[in-house]
Design a protein around this motif. Structure first.
Motif, PDB file in Angstrom:
ATOM      1  N   HIS A   1      39.353  24.034  26.411  1.00  0.00           N
ATOM      2  CA  HIS A   1      39.603  23.347  25.143  1.00  0.00           C
ATOM      3  C   HIS A   1      41.070  23.433  24.726  1.00  0.00           C
ATOM      4  O   HIS A   1      41.423  23.069  23.616  1.00  0.00           O
ATOM      5  CB  HIS A   1      38.731  23.940  24.024  1.00  0.00           C
ATOM      6  CG  HIS A   1      37.264  23.715  24.232  1.00  0.00           C
ATOM      7  ND1 HIS A   1      36.441  24.655  24.816  1.00  0.00           N
ATOM      8  CD2 HIS A   1      36.485  22.650  23.960  1.00  0.00           C
ATOM      9  CE1 HIS A   1      35.212  24.169  24.880  1.00  0.00           C
ATOM     10  NE2 HIS A   1      35.215  22.956  24.371  1.00  0.00           N
TER      11      HIS A   1
ATOM     12  N   ASN B   1      45.002  33.003  40.700  1.00  0.00           N
ATOM     13  CA  ASN B   1      44.526  32.674  39.349  1.00  0.00           C
ATOM     14  C   ASN B   1      45.121  31.335  38.878  1.00  0.00           C
ATOM     15  O   ASN B   1      46.043  31.269  38.068  1.00  0.00           O
ATOM     16  CB  ASN B   1      44.867  33.809  38.373  1.00  0.00           C
ATOM     17  CG  ASN B   1      44.066  33.718  37.085  1.00  0.00           C
ATOM     18  OD1 ASN B   1      43.494  32.663  36.791  1.00  0.00           O
ATOM     19  ND2 ASN B   1      44.011  34.807  36.335  1.00  0.00           N
TER      20      ASN B   1
ATOM     21  N   SER C   1      43.905  28.934  37.028  1.00  0.00           N
ATOM     22  CA  SER C   1      43.732  28.537  35.616  1.00  0.00           C
ATOM     23  C   SER C   1      44.837  29.147  34.767  1.00  0.00           C
ATOM     24  O   SER C   1      45.420  28.485  33.900  1.00  0.00           O
ATOM     25  CB  SER C   1      42.396  29.021  35.056  1.00  0.00           C
ATOM     26  OG  SER C   1      41.355  28.528  35.803  1.00  0.00           O
TER      27      SER C   1
ATOM     28  N   ARG D   1      51.906  24.800  31.629  1.00  0.00           N
ATOM     29  CA  ARG D   1      51.805  23.885  30.468  1.00  0.00           C
ATOM     30  C   ARG D   1      52.686  24.358  29.326  1.00  0.00           C
ATOM     31  O   ARG D   1      53.163  23.576  28.522  1.00  0.00           O
ATOM     32  CB  ARG D   1      50.352  23.792  29.984  1.00  0.00           C
ATOM     33  CG  ARG D   1      49.565  22.625  30.565  1.00  0.00           C
ATOM     34  CD  ARG D   1      48.293  22.376  29.771  1.00  0.00           C
ATOM     35  NE  ARG D   1      47.416  23.517  29.784  1.00  0.00           N
ATOM     36  CZ  ARG D   1      46.489  23.742  30.712  1.00  0.00           C
ATOM     37  NH1 ARG D   1      46.295  22.882  31.676  1.00  0.00           N
ATOM     38  NH2 ARG D   1      45.738  24.826  30.672  1.00  0.00           N
TER      39      ARG D   1
HETATM   40  C1  LIG Z   1      43.263  32.106  32.090  1.00  0.00           C
HETATM   41  C2  LIG Z   1      42.377  31.425  31.043  1.00  0.00           C
HETATM   42  C3  LIG Z   1      42.687  31.929  29.663  1.00  0.00           C
HETATM   43  C4  LIG Z   1      42.647  29.905  31.113  1.00  0.00           C
HETATM   44  O1  LIG Z   1      41.715  29.222  30.292  1.00  0.00           O
HETATM   45  P1  LIG Z   1      41.780  27.637  30.154  1.00  0.00           P
HETATM   46  O2  LIG Z   1      40.630  27.190  29.371  1.00  0.00           O
HETATM   47  O3  LIG Z   1      41.989  27.033  31.503  1.00  0.00           O
HETATM   48  O4  LIG Z   1      43.111  27.388  29.327  1.00  0.00           O
HETATM   49  P2  LIG Z   1      43.233  26.629  27.945  1.00  0.00           P
HETATM   50  O5  LIG Z   1      42.452  27.300  26.883  1.00  0.00           O
HETATM   51  O6  LIG Z   1      44.676  26.464  27.707  1.00  0.00           O
HETATM   52  O7  LIG Z   1      42.560  25.219  28.246  1.00  0.00           O
HETATM   53  C5  LIG Z   1      43.128  24.349  29.183  1.00  0.00           C
HETATM   54  C6  LIG Z   1      42.060  23.397  29.658  1.00  0.00           C
HETATM   55  O8  LIG Z   1      41.563  22.685  28.532  1.00  0.00           O
HETATM   56  C7  LIG Z   1      41.916  21.293  28.656  1.00  0.00           C
HETATM   57  N1  LIG Z   1      42.330  20.883  27.295  1.00  0.00           N
HETATM   58  C8  LIG Z   1      41.528  20.278  26.404  1.00  0.00           C
HETATM   59  N2  LIG Z   1      42.185  20.086  25.262  1.00  0.00           N
HETATM   60  C9  LIG Z   1      43.438  20.584  25.431  1.00  0.00           C
HETATM   61  C10 LIG Z   1      44.579  20.679  24.581  1.00  0.00           C
HETATM   62  N3  LIG Z   1      44.567  20.223  23.324  1.00  0.00           N
HETATM   63  N4  LIG Z   1      45.690  21.282  25.069  1.00  0.00           N
HETATM   64  C11 LIG Z   1      45.723  21.744  26.343  1.00  0.00           C
HETATM   65  N5  LIG Z   1      44.666  21.681  27.173  1.00  0.00           N
HETATM   66  C12 LIG Z   1      43.525  21.097  26.731  1.00  0.00           C
HETATM   67  C13 LIG Z   1      42.992  21.223  29.708  1.00  0.00           C
HETATM   68  O9  LIG Z   1      42.986  19.997  30.390  1.00  0.00           O
HETATM   69  C14 LIG Z   1      42.586  22.356  30.624  1.00  0.00           C
HETATM   70  O10 LIG Z   1      41.509  21.992  31.440  1.00  0.00           O
HETATM   71  P3  LIG Z   1      41.714  21.822  33.033  1.00  0.00           P
HETATM   72  O11 LIG Z   1      42.130  23.165  33.565  1.00  0.00           O
HETATM   73  O12 LIG Z   1      40.385  21.392  33.501  1.00  0.00           O
HETATM   74  O13 LIG Z   1      42.803  20.797  33.175  1.00  0.00           O
HETATM   75  C15 LIG Z   1      40.864  31.681  31.368  1.00  0.00           C
HETATM   76  O14 LIG Z   1      40.545  31.050  32.584  1.00  0.00           O
HETATM   77  C16 LIG Z   1      40.529  33.164  31.469  1.00  0.00           C
HETATM   78  O15 LIG Z   1      40.531  33.871  30.488  1.00  0.00           O
HETATM   79  N6  LIG Z   1      40.196  33.624  32.696  1.00  0.00           N
HETATM   80  C17 LIG Z   1      39.739  35.003  32.905  1.00  0.00           C
HETATM   81  C18 LIG Z   1      40.761  36.059  32.547  1.00  0.00           C
HETATM   82  C19 LIG Z   1      42.126  35.783  33.115  1.00  0.00           C
HETATM   83  O16 LIG Z   1      42.264  35.376  34.263  1.00  0.00           O
HETATM   84  N7  LIG Z   1      43.152  36.024  32.301  1.00  0.00           N
HETATM   85  C20 LIG Z   1      44.522  35.795  32.697  1.00  0.00           C
HETATM   86  C21 LIG Z   1      45.063  36.958  33.398  1.00  0.00           C
HETATM   87  S1  LIG Z   1      46.735  36.648  33.841  1.00  0.00           S
END
Ligand SMILES: CC(C)(COP(=O)(O)OP(=O)(O)OC[C@H]1O[C@@H](n2cnc3c(N)ncnc32)[C@H](O)[C@@H]1OP(=O)(O)O)[C@@H](O)C(=O)NCCC(=O)NCCS
Length: 176
Positions: free
Chosen positions: A104, A135, A137, A144
């Motif tokens: 989101h 990692n 994501s 971004r």
């Molecule tokens: C790393 C983590 C926080 C990333 O979460 P995430 O949901 O991908 O990141 P965001 O909350 O920024 O959301 C981005 C996603 O939402 C979408 N999105 C929707 N609305 C959005 C907006 N207004 N702005 C940006 N992105 C948006 C993006 O397209 C993206 O999706 P996609 O990856 O399918 O393209 C999560 O995967 C996590 O906690 N993982 C486990 C723990 C971890 O690894 N922590 C990091 C250790 S370094």
């Protein structure tokens, strides 16, 4: 330095971490719901198994983490973001979200906000993130938000006794 206790970001809030039993329970609930998801790259999850251990751990991190916030959605803990290492020049941010709160854009907005606090309120010159090499994501969030790859830290971190390569990303106050 005094930081705001509560920041309203619209569909989520950032709330200063206060180590009390209620927060410990809320944190343990979200960890229990996301144990497999979070464990993939975060080893500390293994230490949060009971309410007592959770409380002790957030008490410890509360005393060392600077400017750390729970990310809350509808009053429930959805994740965390904060500086885990900091000096006068540089700060390192770590973050996580429960799986149902991903996709989101919450973390992208939270990281942009923390970066702004780091540069403009704390006065840092550099903010860095250290991510597991796989990692993707987390790497997408970093990119971004305008973080750039500094390089690969070979066998930098032991994840359950397995040495992992990590990527270091950074953003400078003078970037852009
Ligand atoms: C790393 C983590 C926080 C990333 O979460 P995430 O949901 O991908 O990141 P965001 O909350 O920024 O959301 C981005 C996603 O939402 C979408 N999105 C929707 N609305 C959005 C907006 N207004 N702005 C940006 N992105 C948006 C993006 O397209 C993206 O999706 P996609 O990856 O399918 O393209 C999560 O995967 C996590 O906690 N993982 C486990 C723990 C971890 O690894 N922590 C990091 C250790 S370094």
């Amino acid at each position: 330095m005094k930081f705001e206790k509560y920041i309203d970001c619209g569909d989520f809030t950032l709330e200063k971490i206060t180590p009390d039993k209620q927060n410990a329970q809320k944190l343990l609930d979200v960890i229990n719901d996301n144990r497999a998801f979070l464990s993939k790259y975060l080893e500390w999850v293994d230490r949060y198994t009971t309410i007592e251990k959770t409380l002790t751990n957030i008490e410890k991190s509360y005393s060392v983490d600077i400017c750390s916030y729970f990310i809350k959605v509808d009053g429930k803990i959805a994740g965390k973001i904060g500086f885990v290492d900091i000096d006068e020049n540089m700060g390192e941010i770590s973050y996580w979200l429960g799986q149902k709160y991903t996709k989101h854009g919450i973390m992208t907005r939270a990281l942009n906000l923390m970066t702004d606090i780091g540069f403009n309120k704390i006065g840092l010159n550099r903010i860095q993130l250290t991510l597991d090499i796989d990692n993707t994501s987390s790497e997408a969030v970093a990119k971004r938000c305008g973080f750039r790859l500094d390089g690969i830290l070979r066998k930098y971190f032991l994840l359950r006794s397995i040495p992992r390569d990590m990527k270091m990303f950074s953003k400078l106050k003078t970037d852009n």
